[in-house]
Design a protein around this motif. Structure first.
Motif, PDB file in Angstrom:
ATOM      1  N   PHE A  45       0.809  -1.214   0.000  1.00  0.00           N
ATOM      2  CA  PHE A  45       0.000   0.000   0.000  1.00  0.00           C
ATOM      3  C   PHE A  45       0.845   1.268   0.000  1.00  0.00           C
ATOM      4  O   PHE A  45       0.413   2.307  -0.486  1.00  0.00           O
ATOM      5  CB  PHE A  45      -0.972   0.008   1.183  1.00  0.00           C
ATOM      6  CG  PHE A  45      -2.317  -0.519   0.817  1.00  0.00           C
ATOM      7  CD1 PHE A  45      -3.218   0.275   0.130  1.00  0.00           C
ATOM      8  CD2 PHE A  45      -2.665  -1.813   1.124  1.00  0.00           C
ATOM      9  CE1 PHE A  45      -4.457  -0.222  -0.239  1.00  0.00           C
ATOM     10  CE2 PHE A  45      -3.907  -2.321   0.755  1.00  0.00           C
ATOM     11  CZ  PHE A  45      -4.798  -1.517   0.079  1.00  0.00           C
ATOM     12  N   GLY A  46       2.057   1.158   0.545  1.00  0.00           N
ATOM     13  CA  GLY A  46       2.941   2.324   0.529  1.00  0.00           C
ATOM     14  C   GLY A  46       3.153   2.826  -0.888  1.00  0.00           C
ATOM     15  O   GLY A  46       2.964   4.010  -1.184  1.00  0.00           O
ATOM     16  N   SER A  47       3.492   1.906  -1.797  1.00  0.00           N
ATOM     17  CA  SER A  47       3.740   2.352  -3.174  1.00  0.00           C
ATOM     18  C   SER A  47       2.430   2.706  -3.878  1.00  0.00           C
ATOM     19  O   SER A  47       2.419   3.554  -4.766  1.00  0.00           O
ATOM     20  CB  SER A  47       4.532   1.303  -3.966  1.00  0.00           C
ATOM     21  OG  SER A  47       3.847   0.083  -3.981  1.00  0.00           O
ATOM     22  N   PHE A  48       1.312   2.106  -3.454  1.00  0.00           N
ATOM     23  CA  PHE A  48       0.021   2.500  -4.038  1.00  0.00           C
ATOM     24  C   PHE A  48      -0.260   3.967  -3.702  1.00  0.00           C
ATOM     25  O   PHE A  48      -0.765   4.726  -4.530  1.00  0.00           O
ATOM     26  CB  PHE A  48      -1.122   1.642  -3.498  1.00  0.00           C
ATOM     27  CG  PHE A  48      -1.076   0.200  -3.936  1.00  0.00           C
ATOM     28  CD1 PHE A  48      -0.109  -0.235  -4.826  1.00  0.00           C
ATOM     29  CD2 PHE A  48      -1.998  -0.719  -3.457  1.00  0.00           C
ATOM     30  CE1 PHE A  48      -0.063  -1.566  -5.239  1.00  0.00           C
ATOM     31  CE2 PHE A  48      -1.962  -2.044  -3.873  1.00  0.00           C
ATOM     32  CZ  PHE A  48      -0.990  -2.465  -4.758  1.00  0.00           C
ATOM     33  N   PHE A  49       0.078   4.352  -2.470  1.00  0.00           N
ATOM     34  CA  PHE A  49      -0.135   5.744  -2.075  1.00  0.00           C
ATOM     35  C   PHE A  49       0.709   6.676  -2.929  1.00  0.00           C
ATOM     36  O   PHE A  49       0.249   7.721  -3.380  1.00  0.00           O
ATOM     37  CB  PHE A  49       0.200   5.939  -0.591  1.00  0.00           C
ATOM     38  CG  PHE A  49      -1.005   5.802   0.300  1.00  0.00           C
ATOM     39  CD1 PHE A  49      -1.802   6.893   0.569  1.00  0.00           C
ATOM     40  CD2 PHE A  49      -1.349   4.585   0.850  1.00  0.00           C
ATOM     41  CE1 PHE A  49      -2.928   6.777   1.376  1.00  0.00           C
ATOM     42  CE2 PHE A  49      -2.471   4.442   1.652  1.00  0.00           C
ATOM     43  CZ  PHE A  49      -3.264   5.550   1.926  1.00  0.00           C
ATOM     44  N   VAL A  50       1.970   6.283  -3.133  1.00  0.00           N
ATOM     45  CA  VAL A  50       2.864   7.115  -3.959  1.00  0.00           C
ATOM     46  C   VAL A  50       2.287   7.248  -5.369  1.00  0.00           C
ATOM     47  O   VAL A  50       2.232   8.349  -5.923  1.00  0.00           O
ATOM     48  CB  VAL A  50       4.282   6.503  -3.999  1.00  0.00           C
ATOM     49  CG1 VAL A  50       5.161   7.264  -4.980  1.00  0.00           C
ATOM     50  CG2 VAL A  50       4.895   6.525  -2.605  1.00  0.00           C
ATOM     51  N   ASN A  51       1.839   6.124  -5.931  1.00  0.00           N
ATOM     52  CA  ASN A  51       1.258   6.157  -7.282  1.00  0.00           C
ATOM     53  C   ASN A  51       0.039   7.064  -7.352  1.00  0.00           C
ATOM     54  O   ASN A  51      -0.091   7.891  -8.247  1.00  0.00           O
ATOM     55  CB  ASN A  51       0.823   4.755  -7.709  1.00  0.00           C
ATOM     56  CG  ASN A  51       1.990   3.812  -7.873  1.00  0.00           C
ATOM     57  OD1 ASN A  51       3.123   4.264  -8.025  1.00  0.00           O
ATOM     58  ND2 ASN A  51       1.733   2.529  -7.822  1.00  0.00           N
ATOM     59  N   SER A  52      -0.863   6.878  -6.404  1.00  0.00           N
ATOM     60  CA  SER A  52      -2.080   7.679  -6.385  1.00  0.00           C
ATOM     61  C   SER A  52      -1.752   9.159  -6.298  1.00  0.00           C
ATOM     62  O   SER A  52      -2.356   9.986  -6.972  1.00  0.00           O
ATOM     63  CB  SER A  52      -2.949   7.301  -5.185  1.00  0.00           C
ATOM     64  OG  SER A  52      -3.786   6.235  -5.512  1.00  0.00           O
ATOM     65  N   LEU A  53      -0.783   9.450  -5.448  1.00  0.00           N
ATOM     66  CA  LEU A  53      -0.407  10.844  -5.242  1.00  0.00           C
ATOM     67  C   LEU A  53       0.174  11.425  -6.523  1.00  0.00           C
ATOM     68  O   LEU A  53      -0.199  12.523  -6.950  1.00  0.00           O
ATOM     69  CB  LEU A  53       0.638  10.912  -4.112  1.00  0.00           C
ATOM     70  CG  LEU A  53       0.608  12.159  -3.244  1.00  0.00           C
ATOM     71  CD1 LEU A  53      -0.772  12.398  -2.672  1.00  0.00           C
ATOM     72  CD2 LEU A  53       1.617  12.009  -2.115  1.00  0.00           C
TER      73      LEU A  53
END
Lengths: 252, 443, 316
Positions: A45-53
């Motif tokens: 989820f950490g990288s999902f957050f980065v992607n979304s951002l």
């Protein structure tokens, strides 16, 4: 009204399985962060957050820029075809995404954009509501000011940049808040154009937290609540201007 | 250039759990090589999921146990062939939407997992690779006849029957303590006996006798009841409706009574909610459920300290069971047709299938495996019963639920049966409407 | 994109909004077509390529019988004739209208109510504002999953509470009205907070003199609300209505996950129906037809609203 929200919070901090059975509880029996832990263990989820951002920020910047320019032209320029352009744009004001999803996909695939952020960002960059809002707002800008700037020898872009934009702060706040929120939460389209887990966004991750059999509610609710934070931050930053922007949106 | 082995791996309808371990195992590279995968801002042609030369891309939904099994088989095959298999795992609900979009824009993967009910539409749309001459000769004869007909279209083979699953009646041991539990296919409950047992169970606002698994894509399972009376959904030549018959009406009237008499929750009609959670929560005492649900149901019962058993589906003139499970197919857009066929043959061969079925608690389609005791991971005693029930899947019924337009027919069944169950419409009227729909959708 | 429009357009455009007000001369309007098109072009490029072109493709596809892949067959306007006789389509149109007509006004009225209630200095108002805004930004998928669980007829929290209070549970899934009600309730819940935040802002921009003057004239609370506050909040209201209607037409995730359009077709919306026909029944041609007709319906509605908007603008 606040009860469902409170209940989501309770769920997020509850143990798995303590929810669907037994009596209703107003507090988690043994508050735990296990739901969050499981979510981060299951999926990155950490990288999902980065992607979304990344997607939401770039999409927001692009979209706001394009719409401001278009709105300005439609409000303040007179040229043949202006009405036609505006009518066509307004006619798509309420069109649901699903209506054009398949041809849009073919187009994006043809451009070789599948599995890249551009596939998520660009197709939604020009939106009727944004253009419309910009035009309405800018109609209220007095012509005299533009005229004066012109007299001083400012070019088209110059006037737009140094005269019009500073007057549009409230409008920009409205656009920023709405665009950021919509892009952040978009689900159906990114799911189809992003196949690579490296690029997944938070909503896709959330969808994977609920299997069709046995949803992990604590993990799902925990991540869902966590995922609202960036939008709330953006909202907090632009709130004051946003208010004024709505009041002056020129909609009657 | 991006590392081609980055692949998406996710949880799906088949499991609640999904471990980082299996994610890493499936991500080819064996690690989250962010650097190798680049960012989404890199515009590159060719993505991680479309068919490309020198590797096989495989789009599927899979739970934890299934994915581990798939990966094990694929690695074994890659060792001998030297060709890597890249998995792209998607949720069941969105799997075919993505496949359709990929096919429409020439970006389809080499292989994908598909239900038997969905093969027809892809075969008819020229989307699938014709495997007839690519598979080893005689290979197809090793599958049960019902499965062969399910992957065939106009005499050509378009997929391999990877596994099957079927339903049984699972029951809460305590609730059914006083009832006769059939122990063989031949002495399965008659409709009447099933009905009277159900009616003897306590019902209340949050307590029901049983639950049926006819929701959404599972609507076709309702046809078991018609099949048991010797009735048909479609005509012998599969070109028109045949459901508006005595058998159809009797079966509908009987199953309508489940809803009318409050034996099943009204929320579980064909557009309603799945029933397995109601069973684990104790809301229903019996449930019609597929074997693939055991890994979900078993731990829930264990943790609640309750027990459950399984028995055969009720029967009338004859026994019948639903054709569940999946095939794996290759697309006509595949750039590696020989390799794809070779992998499919390996994947659905005796050895790999035995391993997959044991780990994922599903049933084999290879006749050679039917007499073998597979080492099932969950409740092998019950899996034995599922294996027996699967022998009652009739080729006639399989042929009907695998016609090319079946998904359109199924969508119509979802709508029409809902009317019958919730509004209590007259069976004859409902089946007449359904027949009209079918006629329109088959043409 | 090139244009051959002359550099200056001297003839007044008949339907110019500004033109109808002879009192104001349009001195500031620039008549430089080239610059105008240049500044429009990035937007038009994206708009044309990713929205108009797919829209045309959708229309073209609606003339075919197609599963989305493989061979397709040209059938002219057959899809359209089927559509006009399709009860489900009309039901979906009606449902979409009903949903919008219930969701938008209810969330606006309640949002205004809450805004009026907390429009006084108090501790933690900023925090409260943030909390109220949360439901609006939670991912729709999650809302629907939570909703499915909260409104579950048999084991859901709502019915458990109702039964605990000695009442009957509501048939949220097995009854069409109940299902629609659960959708509207959830949608209203997500929107109230946003409406409230926007209204609160509007309220704070109303000069206190107005309200004081009204009070001096002996106007009661209700009169002040009706004759001072509501008229002054009109731009805010219109903004929320337009946004709310747009969102209502686009509602998808919540319906798809919560009710799947059921029971029967009681909660089928235009969008979910198109999606189900296109991706579940694989009738892409027919789905495209639903899309085209939806677009036309929406365009007509928008045009009607736009005429009113311009009329009120001209009156100001």
């Amino acid at each position: 009204m606040l009860f469902p929200l409170y209940w989501m919070v309770v769920t997020a901090f509850s143990g798995q399985g303590s929810l669907t059975s037994g009596p209703l509880r107003w507090f988690p029996e043994n508050p735990t962060l296990d739901g969050f832990r499981r979510a981060f263990e299951l999926l990155p989820f950490g990288s999902f957050f980065v992607n979304s951002l990344a997607i939401a920020l770039v999409a927001m910047a692009l979209s706001v820029t394009l719409n401001l320019m278009a709105g300005y032209v439609l409000a303040k320029y007179r040229f043949r075809g202006r009405q036609a352009v505006f009518v066509v744009i307004v006619s798509t004001l309420m069109i649901p995404v699903q209506v054009v999803m398949v041809p849009q996909f073919q187009l994006v695939a043809g451009l070789g954009w599948i599995d890249s952020y551009w596939a998520v960002i660009v197709p939604r960059a020009a939106e009727a509501f944004g253009i419309f809002l910009c035009r309405q707002f800018m109609l209220a800008i007095p012509d005299e000011i533009l005229e004066a700037a012109r007299m001083d020898g400012a070019g088209h872009l110059r006037v737009f940049w140094s005269v019009v934009l500073p007057m549009c702060r409230p409008l920009i706040a409205v656009l920023v808040i709405l665009t950021f929120m919509y892009r952040w939460n978009e689900f159906a389209w990114p799911l189809i154009v992003l196949n690579d887990q490296q690029l997944f966004t938070v909503p896709i991750g959330l969808a994977f937290l609920q299997g069709e059999y046995g949803t992990d509610y604590p993990a799902l609710m925990g991540m869902a609540l966590l995922s609202t934070l960036p939008v709330l931050v953006v909202f907090a930053l632009f709130q004051k201007q946003f208010v004024e922007g709505v009041a002056r949106s020129g909609l009657r | 250039m991006r590392n081609p082995d980055c692949s998406a791996v996710i949880d799906s309808r088949r499991s609640r759990g999904f471990s980082r371990r299996s994610f890493l195992a499936a991500s080819g590279a064996g690690a989250l090589a962010l650097a190798g995968c680049g960012t989404g801002f890199e515009l590159q042609r060719g993505d991680g999921t479309a068919s490309r030369e020198g590797r096989l891309s495989f789009t599927l939904w899979a739970g934890d146990a299934e994915l581990t099994a798939f990966t094990t088989v694929a690695e074994e095959w890659s060792r001998t062939s030297g060709i890597p298999v890249v998995f792209n795992v998607v949720p069941f609900g969105e799997a075919l939407t993505g496949i359709d979009a990929g096919l429409a824009s020439s970006r389809a993967p080499d292989l994908f997992r598909v239900t038997y009910q969905d093969i027809g539409i892809y075969a008819a749309g020229d989307a699938l690779l014709d495997l007839t001459d690519l598979l080893p000769s005689g290979f197809v004869d090793g599958f049960g006849p019902a499965f062969v007909s399910a992957v065939q279209s106009e005499g050509r083979v378009y997929g391999v029957p990877h596994h099957t699953d079927t339903s049984l009646v699972l029951y809460d041991t305590e609730a059914l303590a006083g009832a006769r539990i059939p122990e063989s296919l031949d002495d399965a409950w008659t409709w009447e006996e099933f009905g009277s047992i159900a009616r003897s169970l306590p019902t209340g606002e949050v307590q029901f006798a049983f639950g049926v698994n006819w929701q959404l894509a599972g609507a076709y399972r309702w046809l078991n009841w018609v099949d048991q009376l010797g009735g048909r959904l479609l005509t012998e030549d599969l070109t028109g409706p045949a459901i508006d018959s005595r058998a159809g009406r009797d079966a509908l009237a009987f199953t309508q009574s489940f809803f009318a008499d409050g034996l099943v929750p009204r929320t579980t009609s064909t557009k309603g909610a799945y029933v397995d959670e109601l069973f684990t929560a104790g809301t229903i005492a019996m449930v019609f459920a597929g074997d693939f649900l055991l890994p979900t149901i078993d731990p829930a019962f264990l943790s609640a300290g309750r027990e459950y058993g399984a028995t055969f589906l009720p029967r009338d003139e004859r026994a019948s069971a639903d054709l569940g499970g999946n095939a794996v197919v290759a697309t006509s857009q595949s750039k590696n047709p020989e390799a794809a066929a070779d992998f499919l043959a390996y994947l659905s061969g005796d050895e790999a299938q035995a391993l997959f079925c044991a780990q994922a608690t599903v049933l084999p389609t290879r006749t050679a495996l039917l007499d073998q005791q597979l080492d099932y991971a969950v409740r092998p005693d019950l899996m034995e019963l599922f294996v027996q029930q699967a022998t009652t899947i009739t080729p006639e019924l399989s042929a009907q639920v695998t016609v090319p337009q079946f998904n359109a027919v199924n969508a119509s069944m979802v709508d029409r049966l809902e009317q019958a169950f919730l509004s209590g419409d007259d069976p004859a009227g409902v089946l007449a409407d359904l027949s009209d729909d079918i006629a329109g959708r088959l043409s | 994109m090139t244009t051959t429009a002359p550099a200056a357009v001297t003839a007044p455009l008949p339907e110019d909004d500004e033109e109808q007000r002879p009192t104001r001369k349009r001195r500031g309007a620039w008549k430089d077509s080239a610059a105008a098109w240049a500044m429009l072009s990035p937007n038009l490029l994206v708009f044309g390529l990713f929205l108009l072109l797919p829209l045309l493709a959708t229309f073209w596809l609606s003339l075919y019988s197609s599963s989305g892949f493989g061979p397709r067959e040209f059938i002219g306007f057959e899809n359209y004739s089927e559509l006009f006789g399709d009860d489900t389509f009309w039901r979906a149109t009606l449902n979409t209208g009903v949903y919008a007509l219930l969701t938008v006004p209810v969330s606006l009225v309640l949002g205004l109510g809450v805004a009026l209630a907390i429009n006084r200095p108090m501790r933690g108002r900023g925090l409260l504002r943030g909390i109220y805004y949360v439901p609006y930004v939670i991912s729709g998928v999650v809302i629907a999953v939570a909703g499915r669980w909260v409104f579950n007829e048999n084991v859901g929290v709502v019915n458990r509470l109702l039964r605990g209070a000695g009442l009957d549970g509501v048939p949220w899934q097995s009854d069409g009205v109940g299902a629609m009600a659960s959708l509207v309730l959830i949608s209203v819940w997500t929107k109230i907070g946003f409406c409230m935040v926007v209204y609160l802002a509007g309220l704070q921009s109303i000069p206190t003199e107005y309200l004081e003057a009204a009070q001096m004239d002996g106007a009661g609370r209700w009169t002040r609300l009706r004759h001072v506050i509501v008229p002054l909040l009109k731009p805010t209201t219109v903004f929320l209505v337009v946004l709310g209607v747009i969102e209502s037409f686009q509602v998808f995730d919540i319906v798809y996950v919560l009710t799947g359009g059921g029971p029967g077709n009681a909660t089928e919306m235009l969008v979910t129906y198109a999606y189900a026909e296109g991706f579940d029944a694989r009738r892409q041609g027919y789905a495209a037809t639903i899309g085209v007709v939806t677009y036309l319906l929406i365009a007509v509605l928008t045009a009607l609203w736009w005429r009113r908007q311009k009329a009120t603008e001209a009156d100001q």
